[in-house]
Design an enzyme around this catalytic site. Structure first.
Site, PDB file in Angstrom:
ATOM      1  N   GLU A   1      81.725  32.423  50.561  1.00 59.35           N
ATOM      2  CA  GLU A   1      81.176  32.783  49.253  1.00 59.35           C
ATOM      3  C   GLU A   1      81.604  34.152  48.747  1.00 59.35           C
ATOM      4  O   GLU A   1      81.764  34.337  47.521  1.00 59.35           O
ATOM      5  CB  GLU A   1      79.644  32.699  49.295  1.00 59.35           C
ATOM      6  CG  GLU A   1      79.091  31.286  49.320  1.00 59.35           C
ATOM      7  CD  GLU A   1      79.144  30.640  50.694  1.00 59.35           C
ATOM      8  OE1 GLU A   1      78.789  29.463  50.812  1.00 59.35           O
ATOM      9  OE2 GLU A   1      79.549  31.319  51.655  1.00 59.35           O
TER      10      GLU A   1
ATOM     11  N   GLY B   1      78.489  24.970  51.289  1.00 58.93           N
ATOM     12  CA  GLY B   1      77.477  23.935  51.180  1.00 58.93           C
ATOM     13  C   GLY B   1      77.570  22.876  52.252  1.00 58.93           C
ATOM     14  O   GLY B   1      76.571  22.233  52.588  1.00 58.93           O
TER      15      GLY B   1
ATOM     16  N   ASP C   1      74.656  31.157  51.080  1.00 61.36           N
ATOM     17  CA  ASP C   1      73.336  30.604  50.781  1.00 61.36           C
ATOM     18  C   ASP C   1      73.114  29.381  51.672  1.00 61.36           C
ATOM     19  O   ASP C   1      73.509  29.395  52.819  1.00 61.36           O
ATOM     20  CB  ASP C   1      73.215  30.290  49.287  1.00 61.36           C
ATOM     21  CG  ASP C   1      74.305  29.361  48.777  1.00 61.36           C
ATOM     22  OD1 ASP C   1      75.120  28.880  49.585  1.00 61.36           O
ATOM     23  OD2 ASP C   1      74.342  29.096  47.558  1.00 61.36           O
TER      24      ASP C   1
ATOM     25  N   GLY D   1      79.707  23.265  47.762  1.00 61.93           N
ATOM     26  CA  GLY D   1      79.122  22.741  46.535  1.00 61.93           C
ATOM     27  C   GLY D   1      80.114  22.815  45.391  1.00 61.93           C
ATOM     28  O   GLY D   1      81.093  23.565  45.441  1.00 61.93           O
TER      29      GLY D   1
END
Length: 554
Positions: free
Chosen positions: A237, A214, A245, A164
Site C-alpha cells: 500500500e 486485500g 489495512d 482490492g
C-alpha cells in the site's frame, strides 16, 4: 457441488448438484488418479459430435481432444444432465459461439468441505464490490450449515488475490456524489475480513500464487494459511500513497520482532517459504499437491482442528539444501529489528543510514542501502500513517483495529492527502514501472504526526462502521491466535529458554533439548528445528559456568 450463482451470492437450496457451464469449468475438477475414458462420456461425446455435424459446424482436432480430456476428469458427483450441459457449452465455445461472462467467485461443496474459488484471473483476482458481497452472503449460511465442516479459500489463475480494486475506489472518491461508494467498499471489505476471523468453522486459506494487500485480508484470519513455491506475499500500500489495512495493523504487529513493521513500510515481497518461516503462512507444500490437499480435506468427517493440521502437515515440502535462505535472517535480521523498533519514520531512516555507512557486515550495508532507497520512494504521509497504525494495532482487538483502519481509509478517500490518487494513477492506471509520483508533502519533515492523528485517526471517521452479516455483528471478537498452527514464535522460544513458558522445566536447556521440547509442543511440525536454530543463533548465548546451556540475550 459447484455453484454458478457467485455474483448474486445466492445459496443453491434445491439439494441438487449444479455446475457452471463455462469453458474454464475444467479448472474446478482435478482427477485423483489417471482414469479411463468412461463409456458414458464417450457416448455423450458421440452424441454431441453428431449434433454439431448436423449443424454443419466444424471442430478442430484440438477441440475434440480437449473434450476427450474434459470427459476424463473426475466428475462422479455430477448428474448426467449436468455433465451433458457442461460438455455442450464447452463445444459451443470451441465452435465460436460467444461464452457467457463467468462468475467472479465460484463455490464448491464436496463432503464436509465448502470452498470458494476466486475466478477473476485477468484482474489477478482483485476484489470488487460484487465479489465481496458474494463471499459475505455465502459465508454466513456455510458457517451455520450442519453438513459443512471446513471452509476453504482458493483461486483460479496465477494469483490468489492481488488486492482490492482500488482504481475503482479512487475514481469514486473524486466526486462528492460517488465518494460514499468508495468508503462503502472499505466497509464491506473490512466487514468480510472480520467475518472470516469470526467463523465458527475451521478456515483454510490456500494462497497458491500472488497474495497482496486485500488478498492478505482473506488470508490473515485463517488459522491455517497454506503457501507454495508459487506464493508471493506483500502489503504494497505505501507504493500507492496509502497504508496497510484489511487488519494488517493487528496481524503485522504480532509477527516476530519488527518483521511486520518492515513489511508494512517497505512493501517488501516475500516468497512462499519465507512467508512460512516468518509466520505469515502456517504451512508450506508443493503447488502440485494442492489438489491432493482439497481431496484430503473433503474426505474428513466432522473435521477437528488437529485433523486439519495433520492433513496439511503430511503434505509439507521440506527444505532442500539448494533452497535459498530468507534474506531476513542473521545479521540483517538483527539490524532490521533494531532499526524498525523506533516509533518515528525519521528515527528509522537515521538508524538505516548508520548501518549503511558504518556496519562491518557487507550484507547489512547492502540491505540498509536498498531499504533506504525504497523508503525514499514512498509517500511520506503513507509511511507515517502506516507506522502509527501498526504501533496502535498491537494493543487493539481485531475488530477495533479494523475500525481504526476504516477511519483512515475514510480520510484517504475524503481528500486528506492527494497521495492516494497520485499513487494509484502512477502504479495501477498508468502502470509505470519506474520512478514514483510527486508526493505532497514531499518530505517527512513536512508531515506532522499531530496533524495525522487528528485527520486520519479521528474516532468519528468510521461512524457508519463495518458492513457485517447479521450473525457476525458482534462487539467483541477474540479471534484464534494467528500463530497457533504456525512455527513457534520468537517470543515463545524466548519464554521457554528463560523458564517463563508453561511448558518450561526447572532447569536450563541445551539447543537439542530446546528443539525437542518445541517439536513436542508443535506435535512434530516440520521446520521447527530450522526456526529454533536461526533464533538461537541471534538471541542466545551460552552460560559460561554451565557449558552448552542456553542463555537468552535481551
Amino acid at each position: 457441488m459447484v455453484d454458478a450463482n457467485a455474483d448474486s451470492g445466492k445459496v443453491d437450496g434445491g439439494g441438487h448438484d449444479t455446475i457452471d457451464p463455462n469453458p474454464n469449468i475444467r479448472a474446478l475438477f482435478v482427477p485423483s488418479a489417471p482414469e479411463r475414458v468412461a463409456v458414458a462420456d464417450v457416448r455423450l461425446l458421440h452424441l454431441f459430435l453428431l449434433r454439431y455435424r448436423r449443424r454443419s459446424l466444424s471442430l478442430s482436432l484440438s477441440a475434440v481432444l480437449s473434450m476427450v480430456l474434459f470427459s476424463r476428469l473426475s466428475m462422479r458427483s455430477l448428474s448426467a444432465t449436468n455433465r451433458t450441459a457442461a460438455i455442450a457449452r464447452h463445444m459451443a465455445s470451441s465452435s465460436g459461439t460467444p461464452a457467457p461472462e463467468e462468475p467472479t467467485v465460484l463455490y464448491e461443496e464436496n463432503g464436509a468441505m465448502r470452498r470458494y474459488i476466486l475466478n477473476r484471473p485477468r484482474k489477478m483476482n482483485s476484489l470488487d464490490t460484487a465479489m465481496l458481497d458474494s463471499l459475505a452472503a455465502r459465508l454466513e449460511p456455510w458457517d451455520k450449515a450442519e453438513l459443512a465442516g471446513i471452509i476453504v479459500g482458493s483461486s483460479d489463475g496465477r494469483a490468489f488475490c492481488a488486492g482490492g480494486d482500488v482504481a475503482g475506489v479512487v475514481k469514486n472518491a473524486e466526486s462528492d456524489d460517488t465518494r460514499p461508494k468508495a468508503i462503502e467498499f472499505f466497509r464491506r471489505e473490512f466487514g468480510l475480513n472480520h467475518t472470516l476471523a469470526a467463523l465458527s468453522k475451521p478456515y483454510v486459506a490456500v494462497m497458491n500464487g500472488i497474495t497482496f494487500g486485500g488478498g492478505m485480508g482473506l488470508v490473515f484470519p485463517a488459522p491455517f494459511r497454506v503457501a507454495t513455491e508459487k506464493t508471493s506475499v506483500a502489503m504494497p500500500e505505501t507504493k500507492i500513497g496509502y497504508c496497510p489495512d484489511v487488519g494488517a495493523s493487528y496481524y503485522l504487529s504480532r509477527l516476530d520482532g519488527q518483521i511486520g513493521t518492515y513489511l508494512g513500510l517497505t512493501s517488501a515481497v516475500l516468497p512462499g517459504r519465507a512467508a512460512f518461516e516468518h509466520g505469515l503462512a502456517t504451512h508450506y507444500i508443493s503447488s502440485a499437491r494442492v489438489p491432493i490437499l482439497y481431496e484430503r480435506l473433503a474426505a474428513l468427517e466432522n473435521p477437528t482442528l488437529r485433523q486439519i493440521d495433520d492433513a496439511i502437515e503430511e503434505l509439507h515440502w521440506e527444505r532442500e539444501p539448494s533452497d535459498p535462505v530468507s534474506s531476513l535472517t542473521g545479521a540483517v535480521r538483527n539490524a532490521l529489528d533494531s532499526a524498525f523498533s523506533h516509533n518515528t519514520v525519521e528515527e528509522i531512516i537515521a538508524a538505516l543510514k548508520k548501518y549503511a555507512e558504518g556496519s562491518t557486515d557487507s550484507d547489512v550495508v547492502q540491505w540498509a542501502k536498498d531499504t533506504l532507497a525504497v523508503l525514499n520512494e514512498r509517500s511520506p504521509t503513507g509511511l507515517k500513517v502506516a507506522l502509527l497504525a501498526i504501533r496502535k494495532g498491537k494493543d487493539l482487538s481485531l475488530l477495533d483495529a479494523l475500525k481504526m483502519e476504516l477511519g483512515f481509509a475514510t480520510a484517504f478517500c475524503s481528500g486528506a492527502t492527494p497521495d492516494f490518487k497520485a499513487g494509484v494513477t502512477h502504479v495501477l492506471i498508468d502502470k509505470k514501472k519506474t520512478g514514483y509520483p510527486s508526493w505532497s508533502p514531499a518530505t517527512l519533515e513536512e508531515v506532522s504526526v499531530t496533524a495525522l492523528e487528528s485527520t486520519f485517526f479521528k474516532q468519528d471517521n468510521a461512524a457508519e462502521g463495518l458492513i457485517l452479516p447479521d450473525s457476525f455483528n458482534v462487539t467483541d471478537d477474540p479471534p484464534p491466535h494467528p500463530m497457533r498452527f504456525a512455527l513457534p514464535t520468537e517470543e515463545e522460544i524466548g519464554q521457554i529458554v528463560m523458564g517463563r513458558h508453561q511448558a518450561s522445566g526447572s532447569s536450563a536447556l541445551t539447543l537439542s533439548e530446546l528443539i525437542n521440547k518445541l517439536e513436542d509442543l508443535k506435535r512434530g511440525k516440520y521446520g521447527v528445528a530450522d526456526k529454533v536454530k536461526e533464533v538461537v543463533s541471534r538471541r542466545c548465548g551460552h552460560n559460561k559456568r554451565e557449558g552448552e546451556y542456553l542463555e537468552w540475550k535481551h
